[in-house]
Structure formats: C-alpha cells, structure tokens
Write a protein that holds these residues in place. Structure first.
Motif, mmCIF file in Angstrom:
data_model
loop_
_atom_site.group_PDB
_atom_site.id
_atom_site.type_symbol
_atom_site.label_atom_id
_atom_site.label_comp_id
_atom_site.label_asym_id
_atom_site.label_seq_id
_atom_site.Cartn_x
_atom_site.Cartn_y
_atom_site.Cartn_z
ATOM 1 N N UNK A 201 20.446 28.749 51.791
ATOM 2 C CA UNK A 201 21.667 28.049 51.364
ATOM 3 C C UNK A 201 21.395 27.137 50.169
ATOM 4 N N UNK A 202 20.302 26.360 50.274
ATOM 5 C CA UNK A 202 19.989 25.395 49.218
ATOM 6 C C UNK A 202 19.736 26.106 47.886
ATOM 7 N N UNK A 203 19.070 27.266 47.964
ATOM 8 C CA UNK A 203 18.684 27.942 46.724
ATOM 9 C C UNK A 203 19.892 28.444 45.936
ATOM 10 N N UNK A 204 21.036 28.537 46.614
ATOM 11 C CA UNK A 204 22.214 29.044 45.898
ATOM 12 C C UNK A 204 23.051 27.935 45.284
ATOM 13 N N UNK A 205 22.602 26.688 45.452
ATOM 14 C CA UNK A 205 23.360 25.566 44.899
ATOM 15 C C UNK A 205 22.981 25.366 43.438
ATOM 16 N N UNK A 206 23.947 25.521 42.548
ATOM 17 C CA UNK A 206 23.689 25.247 41.135
ATOM 18 C C UNK A 206 24.993 24.880 40.453
ATOM 19 N N UNK A 207 24.886 24.132 39.364
ATOM 20 C CA UNK A 207 26.081 23.754 38.625
ATOM 21 C C UNK A 207 25.901 22.385 37.991
ATOM 22 N N UNK A 208 27.016 21.761 37.573
ATOM 23 C CA UNK A 208 26.947 20.424 36.980
ATOM 24 C C UNK A 208 26.206 19.479 37.929
ATOM 25 N N UNK A 209 25.425 18.559 37.352
ATOM 26 C CA UNK A 209 24.496 17.763 38.143
ATOM 27 C C UNK A 209 25.136 17.081 39.357
ATOM 28 N N UNK A 210 26.260 16.377 39.149
ATOM 29 C CA UNK A 210 26.789 15.572 40.253
ATOM 30 C C UNK A 210 27.268 16.453 41.408
ATOM 31 N N UNK A 211 27.935 17.583 41.087
ATOM 32 C CA UNK A 211 28.417 18.486 42.139
ATOM 33 C C UNK A 211 27.238 19.076 42.923
ATOM 34 N N UNK A 212 26.223 19.529 42.165
ATOM 35 C CA UNK A 212 25.090 20.193 42.804
ATOM 36 C C UNK A 212 24.336 19.227 43.712
ATOM 37 N N UNK A 213 24.165 17.987 43.247
ATOM 38 C CA UNK A 213 23.460 16.993 44.065
ATOM 39 C C UNK A 213 24.220 16.744 45.367
ATOM 40 N N UNK A 214 25.542 16.660 45.249
ATOM 41 C CA UNK A 214 26.402 16.416 46.414
ATOM 42 C C UNK A 214 26.260 17.558 47.430
ATOM 43 N N UNK A 215 26.380 18.804 46.940
ATOM 44 C CA UNK A 215 26.280 19.962 47.837
ATOM 45 C C UNK A 215 24.886 20.034 48.463
ATOM 46 N N UNK A 216 23.859 19.764 47.640
ATOM 47 C CA UNK A 216 22.484 19.797 48.144
ATOM 48 C C UNK A 216 22.305 18.812 49.291
ATOM 49 N N UNK A 217 22.847 17.594 49.116
ATOM 50 C CA UNK A 217 22.741 16.577 50.170
ATOM 51 C C UNK A 217 23.395 17.055 51.467
ATOM 52 N N UNK A 218 24.547 17.698 51.326
ATOM 53 C CA UNK A 218 25.275 18.170 52.510
ATOM 54 C C UNK A 218 24.447 19.190 53.289
ATOM 55 N N UNK A 219 23.815 20.118 52.537
ATOM 56 C CA UNK A 219 23.028 21.164 53.203
ATOM 57 C C UNK A 219 21.840 20.555 53.943
ATOM 58 N N UNK A 220 21.185 19.594 53.309
ATOM 59 C CA UNK A 220 20.048 18.941 53.961
ATOM 60 C C UNK A 220 20.512 18.175 55.199
ATOM 61 N N UNK A 221 21.651 17.488 55.076
ATOM 62 C CA UNK A 221 22.213 16.748 56.209
ATOM 63 C C UNK A 221 22.477 17.665 57.397
ATOM 64 N N UNK A 222 23.145 18.783 57.100
ATOM 65 C CA UNK A 222 23.495 19.739 58.149
ATOM 66 C C UNK A 222 22.262 20.290 58.848
ATOM 67 N N UNK A 223 21.171 20.465 58.057
ATOM 68 C CA UNK A 223 19.948 20.996 58.645
ATOM 69 C C UNK A 223 19.151 19.897 59.342
ATOM 70 N N UNK A 224 19.692 18.662 59.309
ATOM 71 C CA UNK A 224 19.005 17.554 59.954
ATOM 72 C C UNK A 224 17.770 17.096 59.221
ATOM 73 N N UNK A 225 17.798 17.256 57.891
ATOM 74 C CA UNK A 225 16.633 16.932 57.079
ATOM 75 C C UNK A 225 16.954 15.709 56.218
ATOM 76 N N UNK A 226 15.959 14.856 55.990
ATOM 77 C CA UNK A 226 16.176 13.662 55.172
ATOM 78 C C UNK A 226 16.553 14.030 53.735
ATOM 79 N N UNK A 227 17.455 13.232 53.156
ATOM 80 C CA UNK A 227 17.886 13.504 51.780
ATOM 81 C C UNK A 227 17.189 12.576 50.788
#
Lengths: 449, 254
Positions: free
Chosen positions: A285-311
């Motif tokens: 899931x994380x590897x498919x996140x790409x785009x403008x910096x702020x959007x990508x960072x936001x989506x990346x954080x969500x994926x890590x959160x969902x997986x129970x991993x520290x951001x």
C-alpha cells in the motif's frame, strides 16, 4: 562459400559518440561544473578500474551480476566502475575525511552489463555520469543543498520544467522494523518495492514463498529428517563435549560458534509468516503512494497508522523537504513517492529521481543518502554522506542534439594534383583567422599526388 | 566443396560417449594415432574431425574456426558469445549427464538452502567481508545467485580442484560440476537442496551463420544429425529443429 573477410563488430549495446553528441556533452559538463563549483565542490577523479570488492560491498547482488569484472595482469580481481559513489567515498576516506564536509564532483563513463535474458538487452552498457558527493554532514539541511543543486543543474541546462521525485528508505525501514522481521526479510522487501509499486504483490509473494519467508522451503522428507537428526545429534554432542568437537577441521571461514549461534537463531527466531504477510501488505500500500508532497505525506501517515506503526520516521522526510524549500526549491517541482527504489539496498535516508518533466518516465539521474556505506566498505566508522549523478547521455538525448559531424568546415579543393600546395597554403591562412579549414584531397586521389 | 569441421572433445567422459555414439550410428571416427588432433569419418567424406578441449569448442564455433561440435550444455551456456552465431543443433545426446551445483562445507549445519546462503552472505557483509564463491562457471553462477537474492558475493577464480578451495581458505563455498556428488562429499562439502544451477548433458552446437550459407556443410551436418537421430530412435525431430534454428541466419553470410 563463407567469406573470409570478417570485420570486427562493435560490442552489443555499446555506442559510438558523434561530434555533435561530444560537443553537447562538453557544453553540459562545463555548465554543471560551473554550478557545482560555485557551491564549493571540487573535481576529483578515480581510476576506471577498481578492485571488484569495492562495488560488491557497496551494492550487492543486484549490481554484482552487472559488473564487467576480470582478473587484471597484476593478479587483482577488478571491475570497470559501474558508478562513482563507492570510489569517491574510498578516496575521501583514504584522504582522512574526519571532520566537516568534503564536497566532490566527478564525471566520466560507467559500465553496467545488462543481460538480454533479464529483459534489459537493449540498455546501453557504457554511459556517462556527472555527479557530486557531500561527505560528512548528517543534517537534513545538507539534503536540501543536494536536492537544490541537482535541480539547479537541470534548469541551467534548459530544463525549465525539471522535477524531482523524493522517497525515503528510512521511513520504509522504520516501518518494517516494527514487524519483528529479520534483516534479510527487510532487505528482501525493500529490494522488491519496485514490483510492489506496480501492483505485483502476487509476484513478490511467490518469490517470498520460494525463499521461505511465507512458508517453509519444500525439501525432500527423508533429507529433511536426516538433517534434523544430524542437527539434533550435533547439538547433543556440543552440549556434552563443548563447541568444536563435532565440526572436524573444515568449517571454512566460519567458526563453530558462528554456526551454532545461527542454528539457534534459525530454529527460534525464523520470521513469523503472519508478520511477514502483514509487512508485505503494508509495504504494497505504502509503495503506491505518490504525488504532491503534502498529500503524499498525509496518505503515508494514514497507512502507517492503520498498520499500527509509528509515524515518527516521516518527520525526517518532512525536514528534508523543508530544507529544500529554504534552498529555494518550489513545491511545484517536488513530488513524494514512497515506492521509489532502484533495487539497491544501500540508501539509508531520502533518495530521489530527476526528470525533465513531471510526466516523464525516463529519469535523467538520481541520488540519495547512504550513511552506513563507509563501514560497509571496510572502514572503522560510518561517515554520513549523500550525493547524486546525472546520466549525461540521457540528459543530452533529452536536450535533442544535431549530429553536426564535419559541419562548418571550409573545404579548399585543389583542381588537380599540381595545385595541392596552393590549397594547403589557403587553408593555413583561413585557420590563422580562426576559421575551421581543411584541404579536400579527394580530387587528387589516384593522380600520384 | 568445403569440408565440415566437426569438433569433438579430446578427453574425458564426453570423448568416450561421443566415440561410442558415432560408432553406434555408423560414423566411426578414424584417428591415425591418439596424439593426433585431426581425424576423419571414412563413411562420411566431406567431414574433418578435430579433437579439441571441451572448454574451447563453443568459442571456436563462435569464432568460425570450427563449424559444429559436441559440448556439454553447461559449457555452451557458459561460454557462447551473446548475439553470436552459435545455435543448438541437438539438445541431448544421452550421455555426459552432470549438474552444476552450489555446495557448502558440510559442517555448516545451519545452511541447507539458497535462502540460508543469502542470509549467510548478509552475515558476512555485516562483518565487513564478502561470501566468496569459487567456480569456473562465472556467468551461470552469477545469474543463479542473483535470481535467488543471494547478494554480496564475490567470485573467486580457481584454476582447478574447486572442491579443495573452502578447506584451503580460498573460498567459502563452491559451484562445480558433479555427476554423483561423491567427490564433493569426500571433500566435506554438501550440495544445497535447491542448489542446482543447471542440469547438463552433451549436445551438438553449430555455427548458424556458416551452415545457413554453405550448402555443402549443411548437407554434411544434416547427415550426421540424421544418423544420430536414427540411432536414438526415441529422440526425434532434430533435423526439423536444425531447419528451425537456422531461420534467423538465412542470408547473413558474414
């Protein structure tokens, strides 16, 4: 009948360069050296041949099967350089780069074999790189300098829409660490990010299964039983009589203690298949996140959160991005891509690819941070370092170069063999006034001149 | 009329196997004495037999000094020129069976698979040295290691006696040809369960460019392949295969 004449053919996937390409390359080098020089980078050159081990230690298998390696006449195992970073770090370490920052720039040909069997049969195997290394500073602000300089270079060459795509191995590594995986399992996943990015999670799963990450490697039952028996009796013997006894003399380069220690580790701490699968899913899931910096960072954080991993690890990437902005890099030229990976496992922090335009697929170069490379190269300490290189051939191809071989040369043609002397004199006069001039000897051919 | 230059291995199991095969199919080789490196086949005029080192035959076919030859499939894949002129004319003569395998010291109880080897290579790297593997088959072995994600490996060139390399400290593991595995076992080495790089047997290889453009040589090669085919009744299709394999070379007289 087969002809007895057999011209020597050029090696597959090696190119000759035209006058136009060479002129464009020289001009690009001069522009880029000027920009790097203003920022305090000094030129350095290392031999095209280095001991093979230098490159294997750095990059491992992915590049080692691409090396042009051979025994040289003095008995060393050597390789044509496949890239510059390892040699530049060797040079800096040899010169005692202990404190402060060393800024180096370099350019020249690199050599990478691409096997037709791997589907890379059309890739050019010798190409030119120009790049820079900054050795010493660990701070994210150094990352900003390198990113800004890489973009400045492209802009100065005329790529007004130049773009940079930034990823971060540290984020991925930190996330994977929370799944209790072995070093090898983590490296396997990172090496396969490119495939995950393109949605090939099934292919990666199959590979992982074959390597025993998801399910045990299938072995012949009798053989497996014999193995188990042998291991059990060895351990009994070790417990009874101490390490060393059952091993005889031939344990090669490993000590009996090494073997027993790993055996214990293998039996008790093999990667948990469920943990591995969860990590694989998160990374896909994380590897498919790409785009403008702020959007990508936001989506990346969500994926890590969902997986129970520290951001937390994302904050380093945020710092890198803000240091680039303070160097004057605009938001519009930066994209974040968590799936960015080049199949080489030596980056430790941010890494990036450079493009002429946002929608291009061919990169013009790339780089990143590799803080533990000096130790891997056999030195006694880690020296933080980062750098990047342009593929000059790709840069020049993107600029579009005319082949002007032999253009703008005044040809002085003697009318017969008797007037050659006069023609030579005329050409000399023209050259004195700074014009390209040469005598056309083709008409005097066969006249005994 | 140009003679077909047919290279045969000068020694070893492939020499014995080739001699027997050719005799069995009525193509017995006549050699004036065993020190001579040239011979002929009385029942097939137009063929010059050349005894060559097995390691050289593929390169000589590629280079055009020999037209066809008997080699091990492993040697062929290891030494043929990329985009060269060689083609496989017969893919299995039924002798010279062997396999190229990766073997580790038997005392490495914890290493039974390629996945273990990948792990050991990382362990070595973390201590600042590479896993060294001794082999004559650099190309095939590198590719196999790469396919199995065994990274940080360096290849060691040893001219012979690879089985002894780990004990002598020249290498950590080896990749070598074995028929039964006996020599490896006797030298304290064990084959990894998934450590077979390639299964090999003897094959016939030819220079496609030459055969496609020289009707005399093609006719001789055809006779040899047909006789072999007839004597190996259960294997068929090799002349058809030859025609198929030569298609890319038609009109490419170099």
């Amino acid at each position: 009948m087969t002809s007895q004449y057999k011209p020597i053919r050029r090696l597959p996937n090696m190119q000759d360069a035209s006058a136009g390409e060479l002129a464009a390359r020289d001009a690009a080098k001069s522009t880029l050296r000027g920009i790097f020089g203003l920022r305090g980078y000094d030129r350095a050159e290392t031999p095209i041949l280095e001991q093979t081990e230098l490159y294997i230690r750095k990059s491992g298998g992915a590049l080692s099967s691409r090396l042009y390696d051979f025994p040289e006449p003095g008995g060393f195992e050597v390789s044509l350089r496949p890239e510059f970073t390892a040699a530049m770090l060797r040079l800096a370490a040899d010169n005692g780069a202990n404190s402060g920052s060393v800024r180096l720039m370099y350019d020249g040909p690199v050599f990478r074999y691409a096997s037709p069997e791997d589907g890379d049969g059309e890739k050019t195997r010798q190409f030119n790189q120009l790049g820079a290394e900054m050795i010493g500073p660990p701070a994210p602000s150094a990352d900003g300098e390198v990113i800004a300089m890489a973009l400045e270079g492209l802009q100065a060459l005329g790529f007004s829409k130049a773009k940079i795509v930034i990823g971060h191995v540290g984020v991925v590594m930190a996330a994977l660490t929370e799944f209790n995986l072995s070093e090898r399992a983590k490296l396997f996943l990172i090496n396969n990010i490119a495939q995950l990015k393109f949605g090939q999670i099934d292919v990666v799963s199959d590979k992982a299964a074959a390597l025993g990450f998801i399910t045990e490697v299938v072995v012949d039952d009798a053989e497996a039983a014999a193995d188990r028996e042998r291991i059990a009796s060895t351990i009994e013997q070790v417990l009874a009589e101490g390490v060393g006894v059952p091993f005889g003399q031939n344990t090669g380069s490993r000590s009996p203690e090494d073997i027993v220690a790993r055996l214990a580790r293998k039996m008790s701490q093999a990667d948990n298949p469920e943990d591995f699968k969860r990590a694989l899913k998160m990374l896909a899931e994380l590897s498919q996140v790409s785009g403008p910096a702020s959007d990508a960072l936001e989506t990346g954080r969500k994926i890590l959160d969902l997986a129970g991993v520290s951001t937390d690890s994302i904050s380093n990437l945020t710092d890198v991005l803000s240091s680039a902005r303070s160097e004057g890099v605009s938001n519009a030229t930066i994209a974040v891509d968590f799936g960015l990976a080049r199949g080489i496992a030596y980056y430790t922090g941010m890494l990036f690819d450079l493009y002429a335009n946002g929608d291009d697929t061919e990169t013009l170069g790339g780089g990143g941070r590799y803080d533990d490379l000096t130790r891997a190269l056999g030195y006694d300490r880690d020296v933080p370092s980062l750098g990047f290189a342009y593929n000059l051939d790709a840069v020049i191809a993107a600029l579009g170069v005319q082949n002007d071989l032999g253009q703008n040369v005044a040809l002085v043609s003697p009318s017969d063999a008797g007037s050659v002397e006069a023609a030579v004199e005329t050409a000399r006069e023209l050259r004195k006034s700074g014009k390209r001039a040469a005598v056309d000897f083709s008409r005097t051919e066969g006249q005994g001149a | 009329m140009s003679n077909l230059r047919f290279a045969l291995p000068s020694t070893g199991a492939l020499f014995d196997g080739t001699s027997k095969l050719l005799s069995d199919c009525g193509l017995a080789v006549r050699r004036v004495n065993s020190r001579r490196y040239t011979a002929d086949i009385p029942s097939l005029p137009g063929v010059d037999v050349l005894f060559q080192r097995q390691t050289d035959i593929t390169m000589e076919i590629d280079g055009g000094s020999v037209d066809i030859g008997v080699v091990g499939l492993d040697r062929y894949y290891e030494s043929r020129l990329e985009r060269g002129d060689t083609v496989l004319l017969h893919n299995g003569l039924g002798f010279g069976d062997s396999k190229l395998v990766i073997a580790v010291p038997d005392s490495w109880l914890d290493v039974t698979s390629m996945a273990d080897l990948a792990d050991i290579a990382l362990e070595f790297r973390s201590k600042g040295h590479d896993l060294r593997i001794a082999s004559k088959y650099q190309r095939l072995v590198k590719r196999y290691l790469d396919e199995n994600d065994v990274n940080y490996v360096s290849m060691v060139h040893v001219s012979g006696g690879h089985e002894a390399a780990p004990a002598m400290g020249l290498a950590d593991v080896i990749a070598d040809i074995t028929a039964t595995g006996a020599t490896l076992r006797e030298n304290g080495l064990r084959i990894l369960v998934d450590g077979t790089v390639i299964k090999s047997q003897s094959v016939i290889v030819g220079n496609g460019r030459v055969l496609a453009n020289d009707p005399d040589k093609l006719a001789s090669a055809r006779q040899i392949l047909e006789k072999i085919e007839a004597s190996m009744r259960d294997r068929c299709g090799s002349y058809d295969q030859l025609v198929e394999n030569l298609k890319p070379f038609a009109g490419l007289d170099g």
